[in-house]
Write an enzyme that holds these catalytic residues in place. Sequence first.
Site, PDB file in Angstrom:
ATOM      1  N   MET A  17       1.071 -10.203   3.274  1.00 44.31           N
ATOM      2  CA  MET A  17       2.454 -10.254   3.780  1.00 44.31           C
ATOM      3  C   MET A  17       2.575 -11.489   4.654  1.00 44.31           C
ATOM      4  O   MET A  17       1.958 -11.580   5.721  1.00 44.31           O
ATOM      5  CB  MET A  17       2.777  -8.992   4.594  1.00 44.31           C
ATOM      6  N   CYS A 100       5.831 -12.386  -5.499  1.00 45.30           N
ATOM      7  CA  CYS A 100       6.784 -12.597  -4.417  1.00 45.30           C
ATOM      8  C   CYS A 100       8.172 -12.861  -4.999  1.00 45.30           C
ATOM      9  O   CYS A 100       8.318 -13.738  -5.853  1.00 45.30           O
ATOM     10  CB  CYS A 100       6.306 -13.782  -3.594  1.00 45.30           C
ATOM     11  N   ASN A 200       0.505  -0.776  -6.310  1.00 47.47           N
ATOM     12  CA  ASN A 200       1.188  -1.164  -5.065  1.00 47.47           C
ATOM     13  C   ASN A 200       2.666  -0.784  -5.121  1.00 47.47           C
ATOM     14  O   ASN A 200       3.278  -0.791  -6.175  1.00 47.47           O
ATOM     15  CB  ASN A 200       1.015  -2.691  -4.873  1.00 47.47           C
ATOM     16  N   GLY A 224       1.269  -2.234   2.048  1.00 44.84           N
ATOM     17  CA  GLY A 224       1.877  -3.324   2.803  1.00 44.84           C
ATOM     18  C   GLY A 224       2.624  -2.809   4.014  1.00 44.84           C
ATOM     19  O   GLY A 224       2.056  -2.619   5.088  1.00 44.84           O
ATOM     20  N   ARG A 225       3.910  -2.520   3.834  1.00 43.01           N
ATOM     21  CA  ARG A 225       4.775  -2.222   4.977  1.00 43.01           C
ATOM     22  C   ARG A 225       4.319  -1.003   5.772  1.00 43.01           C
ATOM     23  O   ARG A 225       4.528  -0.944   6.978  1.00 43.01           O
ATOM     24  CB  ARG A 225       6.223  -2.052   4.487  1.00 43.01           C
TER      25      ARG A 225
HETATM   26  C1  LIG Z   1       7.081  -9.245   5.228  1.00 40.50           C
HETATM   27  C2  LIG Z   1       6.515  -9.268   3.833  1.00 40.50           C
HETATM   28  C3  LIG Z   1       5.869 -10.418   3.366  1.00 40.50           C
HETATM   29  C4  LIG Z   1       5.323 -10.454   2.071  1.00 40.50           C
HETATM   30  N1  LIG Z   1       4.631 -11.570   1.671  1.00 40.50           N
HETATM   31  C5  LIG Z   1       3.991 -11.573   0.476  1.00 40.50           C
HETATM   32  C6  LIG Z   1       3.172 -12.673   0.093  1.00 40.50           C
HETATM   33  O1  LIG Z   1       2.996 -13.648   0.818  1.00 40.50           O
HETATM   34  N2  LIG Z   1       2.561 -12.592  -1.124  1.00 40.50           N
HETATM   35  C7  LIG Z   1       2.725 -11.528  -1.965  1.00 40.50           C
HETATM   36  O2  LIG Z   1       2.143 -11.497  -3.057  1.00 40.50           O
HETATM   37  N3  LIG Z   1       3.494 -10.474  -1.614  1.00 40.50           N
HETATM   38  C8  LIG Z   1       4.106 -10.470  -0.422  1.00 40.50           C
HETATM   39  N4  LIG Z   1       4.832  -9.365  -0.042  1.00 40.50           N
HETATM   40  C9  LIG Z   1       4.878  -8.188  -0.912  1.00 40.50           C
HETATM   41  C10 LIG Z   1       3.778  -7.189  -0.516  1.00 40.50           C
HETATM   42  O3  LIG Z   1       2.490  -7.726  -0.734  1.00 40.50           O
HETATM   43  C11 LIG Z   1       3.910  -5.876  -1.340  1.00 40.50           C
HETATM   44  O4  LIG Z   1       3.751  -6.176  -2.694  1.00 40.50           O
HETATM   45  C12 LIG Z   1       5.248  -5.194  -1.132  1.00 40.50           C
HETATM   46  O5  LIG Z   1       5.608  -5.143   0.244  1.00 40.50           O
HETATM   47  C13 LIG Z   1       5.220  -3.752  -1.698  1.00 40.50           C
HETATM   48  O6  LIG Z   1       4.242  -2.973  -1.067  1.00 40.50           O
HETATM   49  P1  LIG Z   1       4.609  -1.904   0.110  1.00 40.50           P
HETATM   50  O7  LIG Z   1       5.670  -0.993  -0.445  1.00 40.50           O
HETATM   51  O8  LIG Z   1       3.319  -1.205   0.396  1.00 40.50           O
HETATM   52  O9  LIG Z   1       5.130  -2.703   1.279  1.00 40.50           O
HETATM   53  C14 LIG Z   1       5.423  -9.323   1.219  1.00 40.50           C
HETATM   54  C15 LIG Z   1       6.081  -8.191   1.689  1.00 40.50           C
HETATM   55  C16 LIG Z   1       6.627  -8.138   2.967  1.00 40.50           C
HETATM   56  C17 LIG Z   1       7.298  -6.874   3.452  1.00 40.50           C
END
Ligand SMILES: Cc1cc2nc3c(=O)[nH]c(=O)nc-3n(C[C@H](O)[C@H](O)[C@H](O)COP(=O)(O)O)c2cc1C
Length: 328
Positions: A17, A100, A200, A224-225
């Site tokens: 993230m 992303c 994920n 992630g979150r």
């Molecule tokens: C603040 C934030 C930044 C993120 N930055 C990236 C990143 O740099 N690279 C990436 O592949 N995914 C990024 N993601 C996506 C997360 O890796 C993840 O796939 C997504 O949040 C879903 O997972 P979750 O429901 O557990 O949060 C980001 C997500 C958030 C919320």
Amino acid sequence: MQIGPYKLRNQLVLAPMAGVTDRPFRQLCKKFAAGLAVSEMVSCNSALWGSQQTLRRMDHEGEVEPRTVQIAGADPVLMAQAARFNVERGAQIIDINMGCPAKKVCNVMAGSALLQNEYLVKQILDAVVTAVEVPVTLKIRTGWDPGHRNAHSIARIAEQAGIQALAIHGRTRACAYKGEAEYETIRAVKQETSLPVIANGDITSPEIAKKVMEFTGADAVMIGRAAQGRPWIFREIEHYLATGELLPEPGIEETRTIMIEHLNNLYKFYGEYTGVRVARKHIAWYSKGHHNGAGFRQRVNRVDSIDEQLCMTHAFFDSLSAAQEMAA
Ligand SMILES: Cc1cc2nc3c(=O)[nH]c(=O)nc-3n(C[C@H](O)[C@H](O)[C@H](O)COP(=O)(O)O)c2cc1C
């Protein structure tokens, strides 16, 4: 789960993230049992490699192995260079970002937008895998919109290229973060591919982690979150998967200890000016749901020094402790 030569302690991965998974946060999550923690993405644009932000993103000092760095971009040659550059600086696994949803990463179509161009995906994966000796992993979404879920063909391309693990966020690019993640596509890909699959999207509790693993057959889950302000979620999931029992949430004093240590590590890593600012969002996440959290957040966001931020944080926890004692 095994990625190349690395046997992970469990099946739990901290999602990359940007702006969140810096070294202090990765270290904290690993301390709380994350088996793998992926760094914030590093752009393939070499003009940015000397920037303070990129240098910090490449700082792995003291990090528990394996050290995974995510790279983002759309040019196979530049991506190969970025992979080599990061391996020379200590990366033990290179992760490629095709997950992303941002329209532009690195000023070009990149991230999940690449899923529309399977030929380019193949070129990037081939170039990066050939460029480095370390394992290369890939992170994707299920496709670019609900009518075009091509995670299956991307998985085939990844397998042929020699990718060593595939993380799939159960949303398409068009879905951004809307609606709920779906796990059917992840399950179908897992059935077809020989790659280790990491599921994920919306995994927010030990019970959901277990359900998603059982439903998809995935080798691991990526969080992630739900780890924001709750780095102990990995400990909770690890314990639940091993015993079927739910651990109690950390109490006020344990939360205080974790948070203060986290803040001190942010100050050390970023220095006072940036450290205090980066800490604000973590403070907001930790204090969410606590009594008087909103008022505390408003006050603490206005201070600029380490001393004031720590002092207010202690005062907030003192008030929580006092309220708990009164209620007992
Ligand atoms: C603040 C934030 C930044 C993120 N930055 C990236 C990143 O740099 N690279 C990436 O592949 N995914 C990024 N993601 C996506 C997360 O890796 C993840 O796939 C997504 O949040 C879903 O997972 P979750 O429901 O557990 O949060 C980001 C997500 C958030 C919320």
